[in-house]
Design an enzyme around this catalytic site. Structure first.
Site, short mmCIF file in Angstrom:
data_model
loop_
_atom_site.label_atom_id
_atom_site.label_comp_id
_atom_site.label_asym_id
_atom_site.label_seq_id
_atom_site.Cartn_x
_atom_site.Cartn_y
_atom_site.Cartn_z
N GLY A 210 49.40 38.15 48.01
CA GLY A 210 48.64 38.11 49.26
C GLY A 210 47.28 37.48 49.05
O GLY A 210 47.05 36.82 48.03
N ASN A 211 46.41 37.63 50.00
CA ASN A 211 45.04 37.11 49.83
C ASN A 211 44.07 38.03 50.56
O ASN A 211 44.47 38.99 51.23
CB ASN A 211 44.95 35.66 50.30
CG ASN A 211 45.28 35.51 51.78
OD1 ASN A 211 44.59 36.06 52.63
ND2 ASN A 211 46.37 34.81 52.07
N HIS A 212 42.78 37.74 50.43
CA HIS A 212 41.75 38.66 50.92
C HIS A 212 41.38 38.48 52.39
O HIS A 212 40.40 39.06 52.84
CB HIS A 212 40.47 38.50 50.08
CG HIS A 212 40.61 39.04 48.70
ND1 HIS A 212 40.88 40.37 48.45
CD2 HIS A 212 40.53 38.44 47.48
CE1 HIS A 212 40.95 40.56 47.16
NE2 HIS A 212 40.75 39.41 46.54
N SER A 213 42.11 37.67 53.13
CA SER A 213 41.74 37.47 54.55
C SER A 213 41.76 38.82 55.29
O SER A 213 42.72 39.58 55.19
CB SER A 213 42.73 36.51 55.20
OG SER A 213 42.56 36.54 56.59
N ALA A 278 45.43 32.90 57.19
CA ALA A 278 45.42 32.40 55.82
C ALA A 278 46.84 32.59 55.28
O ALA A 278 47.16 33.59 54.64
CB ALA A 278 44.42 33.19 54.99
#
Ligand code: CTP
Length: 401
Positions: A210-213, A278
């Protein structure tokens, strides 16, 4: 629509007055400041204490403030000026007739005559009273003054008779008002699709890439578009943010593949689409059925490319004004322009990693708006809510050009 608005609720003496407790709760929940004026006969149907507690304001009934034995009084002119919106619900035949004829024998009527804001009235009475030519004349007269009638519905009445005259339900009154207020707004009648947040790409049943969005930029865009009158489809990857807006339909997804599917499901009907998500560019080629055990010293994951949602929307574009985001670290404007062209966009919002305060997890953003004619506008560092408003006003300007 009603957030921060001052609503003056006039309650008159009919059995439907008991429903106004729900109405006040809904208005407060919608973010409105509520003051209640209760006529003397209405106080037999609903308790002032209940309404005061729910509205968080004293309930007003007479010109004189009863708790004060001096000359203190409830100023109808101030109340009329305070109100951004006045609603009379339930509105009895008696009060409607007085309003239509300029009678001014109580605080509610004096405030009505002093109000400069939009006035809505929701009649409630027995079916024969509702049909009477005299009542109809009141309706017509009030509407000719610009007041807005929220029609009564049909059903069982307090008299036991069945017919037209029931006050509209509190939820329907609120819906009626918000719909009415949204007409004439810049995005009224328009539909907007927004993707937001990260996507999670499963590795096994408990792990993902995943990512930090946070999703904040997309959620602010959705809220802002809805406040401007649009019906919004917000397709959000996993996010802790909540969305409570009547004009926003929140569709939660997890993976890029799900986001792709939902974006295409709504795309044909929208006028504007903004890809603020994102999206993970890659996902694991295979997803393990069981939790992967730490059996070896190293582990390699084979990744395959996700479909580019924005690119696919660009290929399918007909009437939509399509907007993407670009996060660049070098040759920012040139790279963003390249993306705009390659994905067949109408505009692209450039975030530069060189801008302090912009990006993931922050409440602020600094953007450059670039359109397909290479017109470039750079904005100051602002809250994401203010950035959303800037982006939408650039879009509105172009769709109306
Ligand atoms: N986007 C998308 N679907 C993807 C990847 C990106 O819809 N699978 C959208 C994003 O929501 C954003 C825009 O495309 O609006 C920019 O994506 P970005 O990843 O920055 O650009 P890419 O074109 O993927 O190029 P690169 O990562 O090489 O910079």
């Amino acid at each position: 629509m009603l957030s921060g608005k001052n609503v003056l609720l006039g309650i008159t003496g009919g059995i439907a007055a008991y429903k106004t407790t729900f109405l006040v709760r809904l208005l407060i929940k919608a973010g409105a400041n509520v003051k209640v004026i209760l006529t003397e006969s209405a106080s037999s149907f609903v308790s002032p204490l209940t309404l005061a507690t729910l509205s968080k304001n004293p309930v007003l009934s007479s010109f004189i403030k009863e708790e004060v034995n001096s000359i203190d009084w409830n100023n109808h002119v101030e109340l009329g000026l305070w109100a951004d919106l006045m609603l009379i619900a339930p509105a009895t035949a008696n009060t409607l007739s007085k309003m239509a004829n300029g009678t001014c024998d109580n605080l509610l009527l004096a405030s009505y005559l002093s109000a400069k804001c939009p006035v809505f009235f929701a009649p409630a009475m027995d079916l024969d009273m509702y049909k009477h030519p005299s009542t109809k004349t009141s309706f017509e007269k009030l509407q000719s003054f610009g007041n807005v009638m929220i029609p009564a519905t049909s059903g069982e009445l307090a008299s036991g008779l069945h017919g037209e005259g029931r006050m509209a339900e509190p939820e329907d009154i609120l819906k009626f008002i918000t719909t009415h207020l949204s007409e004439g707004l810049p995005l009224s009648g328009k539909k907007v699709l927004i993707t937001a947040g990260p996507t999670y790409e499963a590795i096994d049943p408990v792990r993902f890439i995943g990512n930090h969005s946070s999703g904040m930029m997309g959620y602010e865009l959705a809220k802002s578009a809805a406040d401007l009158g649009a019906k919004v489809f917000l397709i959000s990857g996993p996010s802790s943010l909540v969305m409570e807006h009547d004009n926003v339909k929140l569709i939660r997804v997890v993976s890029a593949a799900e986001m792709y599917e939902k974006a295409h499901a709504f795309y044909d009907e929208v006028d504007i689409a903004i890809a603020a998500a994102a999206v993970a560019d890659y996902r694991p080629k295979t997803v393990a059925d069981q939790k992967i055990k730490k059996s070896s010293d190293d582990l390699s994951l084979e990744l395959i490319k996700n479909k580019d949602i924005l690119l696919s929307l660009g290929e399918k574009k007909t009437k939509q004004f399509l907007v993407g985001f670009a996060l660049e670290t070098e040759n920012e404007v040139e790279n963003a322009k390249g993306k705009l062209k390659r994905k067949n966009l109408d505009a692209i919002i450039l975030n530069s990693l060189n801008d302090k305060g912009a990006g993931f997890g922050k409440g602020t953003n600094k953007i450059t708006f670039i359109d397909k004619n290479s017109s470039i506008k750079t904005f100051e560092l602002k809250t994401k809510a203010a950035v959303a408003a800037d982006i939408l006003s650039e879009i509105i300007y172009r769709i109306n050009a």
